[in-house]
Design a protein around this motif. Structure first.
Motif, PDB file in Angstrom:
ATOM      1  N   GLU A   1       0.751  -1.282  -0.085  1.00 15.07           N
ATOM      2  CA  GLU A   1      -0.082  -0.097  -0.048  1.00 15.07           C
ATOM      3  C   GLU A   1       0.835   1.237   0.125  1.00 15.07           C
ATOM      4  O   GLU A   1       0.675   2.178  -0.758  1.00 15.07           O
ATOM      5  CB  GLU A   1      -0.839  -0.165   1.196  1.00 15.07           C
TER       6      GLU A   1
ATOM      7  N   TYR B   1      -4.447  -5.135  -4.236  1.00  7.86           N
ATOM      8  CA  TYR B   1      -5.941  -5.514  -4.508  1.00  7.86           C
ATOM      9  C   TYR B   1      -6.159  -7.007  -4.155  1.00  7.86           C
ATOM     10  O   TYR B   1      -7.046  -7.503  -3.108  1.00  7.86           O
ATOM     11  CB  TYR B   1      -6.485  -5.155  -5.758  1.00  7.86           C
TER      12      TYR B   1
ATOM     13  N   HIS C   1      -5.217  -7.260   0.071  1.00  8.85           N
ATOM     14  CA  HIS C   1      -6.163  -6.460   0.948  1.00  8.85           C
ATOM     15  C   HIS C   1      -7.588  -6.700   0.641  1.00  8.85           C
ATOM     16  O   HIS C   1      -7.964  -6.173  -0.593  1.00  8.85           O
ATOM     17  CB  HIS C   1      -5.723  -5.067   1.004  1.00  8.85           C
TER      18      HIS C   1
ATOM     19  N   ILE D   1     -10.907  -5.931   0.465  1.00  9.61           N
ATOM     20  CA  ILE D   1     -11.596  -4.586   0.587  1.00  9.61           C
ATOM     21  C   ILE D   1     -12.940  -4.930   0.891  1.00  9.61           C
ATOM     22  O   ILE D   1     -13.525  -4.293   2.027  1.00  9.61           O
ATOM     23  CB  ILE D   1     -11.615  -3.663  -0.642  1.00  9.61           C
TER      24      ILE D   1
ATOM     25  N   GLU E   1     -13.700  -6.346   4.623  1.00 12.91           N
ATOM     26  CA  GLU E   1     -13.147  -5.792   5.654  1.00 12.91           C
ATOM     27  C   GLU E   1     -13.949  -5.556   6.462  1.00 12.91           C
ATOM     28  O   GLU E   1     -14.916  -4.821   6.390  1.00 12.91           O
ATOM     29  CB  GLU E   1     -11.995  -4.749   5.186  1.00 12.91           C
TER      30      GLU E   1
ATOM     31  N   GLN F   1     -11.838   0.101   5.722  1.00 13.45           N
ATOM     32  CA  GLN F   1     -12.622  -0.335   4.235  1.00 13.45           C
ATOM     33  C   GLN F   1     -12.616   1.229   3.525  1.00 13.45           C
ATOM     34  O   GLN F   1     -12.175   1.356   2.462  1.00 13.45           O
ATOM     35  CB  GLN F   1     -13.727  -1.081   4.477  1.00 13.45           C
TER      36      GLN F   1
ATOM     37  N   TRP G   1      -9.563   2.339   2.243  1.00 12.84           N
ATOM     38  CA  TRP G   1      -9.094   1.583   0.937  1.00 12.84           C
ATOM     39  C   TRP G   1      -9.892   1.924  -0.278  1.00 12.84           C
ATOM     40  O   TRP G   1      -9.362   1.801  -1.321  1.00 12.84           O
ATOM     41  CB  TRP G   1      -9.146  -0.107   1.336  1.00 12.84           C
ATOM     42  N   LEU G   2     -11.143   2.118   0.157  1.00 14.43           N
ATOM     43  CA  LEU G   2     -12.106   2.386  -0.871  1.00 14.43           C
ATOM     44  C   LEU G   2     -11.571   4.055  -1.728  1.00 14.43           C
ATOM     45  O   LEU G   2     -11.652   4.198  -2.818  1.00 14.43           O
ATOM     46  CB  LEU G   2     -13.421   2.595  -0.651  1.00 14.43           C
TER      47      LEU G   2
ATOM     48  N   THR H   1      -8.704   3.476  -3.694  1.00 13.44           N
ATOM     49  CA  THR H   1      -9.049   2.899  -5.282  1.00 13.44           C
ATOM     50  C   THR H   1      -9.635   3.904  -6.017  1.00 13.44           C
ATOM     51  O   THR H   1      -9.155   3.662  -7.198  1.00 13.44           O
ATOM     52  CB  THR H   1     -10.233   1.736  -4.895  1.00 13.44           C
TER      53      THR H   1
END
Length: 588
Positions: free
Chosen positions: A504, A545, A548, A550, A553, A559, A562-563, A566
């Motif tokens: 990450e 991806y 993790h 997502i 989570e 979450q 991470w979104l 993304t």
């Protein structure tokens, strides 16, 4: 300001405070990411001026850095390389700046320049063929990069729409259809509004006429006579020529649009005709021209030339003008109408001597001011597996429309083979196939340095793994799909948080690279830097991806972070692909 610029300023201050020039503080991405994120090599270069050993000098710099709160680790490697690792809090500060910025961290050009990109070069009355591909897509990317950087940009197709080729067409049509009013000198008009020929008919007429002119002196004479009368403004010939232009441009716009290539100007050699007589007269009066065998020429040779350039022929002995004259007049018009700081010509390398002649003549005659940059961005050829320029099985030039149908077919087959797009209806899947086909073709071309030749290999271009357009599209669409599923499930985007892994962290660091990558790509007129960056982002996102999970989570804050990451990836990747002229479908 980019993070590299900020670090360079910071390091420059440290060198400056011990009596050394701030330029020694230049910071670059580390070439050993396992050891550091960034590095400064200035201690080695500054050691002589400082009268110290490089490592001792580096130590005096790192001692100053250790008291700062920006770095989690500052070390010295080898004889004096300064390695830097940022604290995650600093990294996130810069990521948030990029995330909030519509320009994704890329500062606007200051000052902004007026730039003309000349990158089409298609010919009237001839269908586009595979040889036109590279100029179109390289030029389009250069234009888009300049626009994104904040320059004022004009893209000009610069059509080949004048000269002897037009005379050949007129002469051949006069033989075939002498009853048409265009050939009647007493006809007073109006001439028909509908063209007597289609682009497909012109595609057959021109090679026939050209072949005849090479073998039949009478045909050559009639072609030259028709050319002269056209240039003198004979009404019937002008009307017929306008039909040639109209049907050709309509077809060209379709082919260029299929490549996602668009022009601001649809000018050609013919547009220089009003200024040519005055330009030539002025150059004669100013003493820039001399006569040679009844022709008018401009000497462009320089004492230090590696090979002697012939003079630029301004006007032939029979009064005709060549490409050199119209290109010189085009520069005159561009200076008059746009006052550009730069004019960039994207034309294959075989024209290098021609542009050297034109540019030298433009500067020598003061048509181009010394402050204006004239640049020939050359490129190699797309070759077949035999290493020669790509042609049809019969040995002729492959029409661009036929090439595009080939890549569309390959895309359809590949989508079925890898079972992508199965939930799309017929129209959606056809649209995706065309986007995938163009992406495959363009990325395969642009990912090579433009100066190199490359081999056309459909199977390789359409792989969904590795450095290919389909791989990048699929990765980006999958990320978009993830965001869609998350939204449908009620998940929300949060704030990108402290990286949970090196995967990450590395992806976040790569998000900060765009300003330098884009500046280098534009400075070198080399889109392959953007291709490599797009591939790096996609590869790093895929690793992130897979590691993790997502959607499953349990920690909603994690979450959401991470979104948000993304979402930033999608925006970054789509922007880079847009700069390459590649469009990303909504789903696959």
């Amino acid at each position: 300001m980019s993070i590299l610029n900020w670090l360079t300023e910071l390091m420059g201050e440290q060198f400056n405070q011990i009596g050394l020039d701030a330029s020694y503080g230049a910071v670059v991405k580390s070439d050993r990411p396992d050891l550091a994120q960034f590095q400064c090599n200035g201690a080695l270069a500054a050691a002589k001026a400082a009268k110290q050993k490089p490592r001792d000098l580096a130590l005096s710099i790192t001692e100053r850095l250790e008291s700062m709160e920006h770095f989690s680790e500052v070390t010295i490697a080898g004889p004096g390389f300064i390695n830097l690792k940022l604290k995650d809090s600093v990294l996130l500060h810069w990521i948030e700046k990029v995330n909030r910025d519509d320009r994704l961290g890329c500062p606007a050009a200051d000052p902004s320049e007026m730039i003309i990109v000349d990158y089409g070069g298609a010919n009237v009355a001839k269908p586009m063929h595979v040889g036109h591909l590279r100029a179109a897509i390289i030029g389009e990317s250069i234009k888009r990069q300049a626009q994104f950087l904040g320059h004022q940009v004009v893209g000009d197709v610069h059509l080949g729409d004048w000269g002897l080729q037009m005379g050949m067409l007129i002469a051949e049509m006069a033989e075939r259809t002498p009853e048409l009013p265009y050939f009647d000198p007493d006809f007073s008009g109006p001439y028909p509004g509908e063209s007597p020929v289609t682009i497909d008919e012109l595609a057959e007429i021109y090679p026939t006429a050209s072949g005849k002119a090479k073998e039949d002196i009478g045909m050559l004479h009639r072609s030259r006579q028709a050319t002269q009368e056209l240039q003198d403004g004979r009404p019937g010939y002008m009307a017929l020529w306008q039909h040639f232009v109209d049907v050709s441009v309509a077809e060209l716009k379709v082919d260029y649009a299929r490549l996602n290539v668009y022009f601001d100007l649809w000018l050609g050699e013919s547009d220089t005709q009003p200024v040519l007589p005055d330009m030539i007269a002025h150059l004669q009066e100013a003493g820039h021209v001399r006569e040679s065998d009844d022709a008018l020429i401009i000497d462009v040779v320089k004492p230090d030339d590696n090979h002697e350039l012939p003079p630029l022929i301004l006007r032939k002995s029979d009064g005709a003008v060549l490409y050199g004259s119209t290109d010189l007049a085009t520069i005159l018009m561009r200076v008059r109408d746009y006052k550009p700081e730069r004019v960039v010509y994207v034309v294959d390398r075989r024209q290098s001597d021609h542009f050297a002649q034109v540019f030298r003549a433009a500067y020598k005659t003061n048509i181009a001011p010394d402050s204006m940059e004239l640049t020939h961005v050359d490129f190699g050829t797309m070759n077949g597996k035999d290493g020669r320029p790509f042609k049809t099985r019969e040995g002729g030039a492959l029409r661009l429309s036929n090439l595009l149908e080939m890549v569309y077919d390959a895309a359809r087959q590949k989508l079925d083979e890898v079972e992508v797009g199965g939930d799309l209806d017929g129209e959606e899947k056809e649209s995706v196939a065309k986007l995938v086909g163009v992406a495959a073709l363009k990325f395969a071309d642009l990912s090579n340095h433009r100066s190199k030749n490359y081999v056309f290999e459909l199977d390789k271009f359409f792989s969904f793994e590795g450095r290919t357009g389909p791989y990048l599209l699929y990765t980006t669409v999958r990320a978009k799909s993830l965001l869609g599923r998350a939204n449908a499930a009620g998940a929300t985007l949060g704030t990108i948080g402290k990286p949970a892994s090196d995967l990450e962290r590395n992806l976040l660091l790569s998000f900060l690279d765009l300003p330098e990558v884009l500046n280098k790509a534009f400075a070198d007129y080399a889109p392959h830097h953007l291709c490599e960056y797009a591939y790096t982002l996609a590869t790093q996102f895929n690793r992130f991806y897979h590691e993790h999970h997502i959607m499953t989570e349990a920690d909603l804050e994690q979450q959401g972070a991470w979104l948000a990451l993304t979402d930033l990836f999608v925006r970054m990747e789509e922007q880079v692909l847009t700069l390459l002229g590649i469009e990303v479908p909504e789903k696959m």
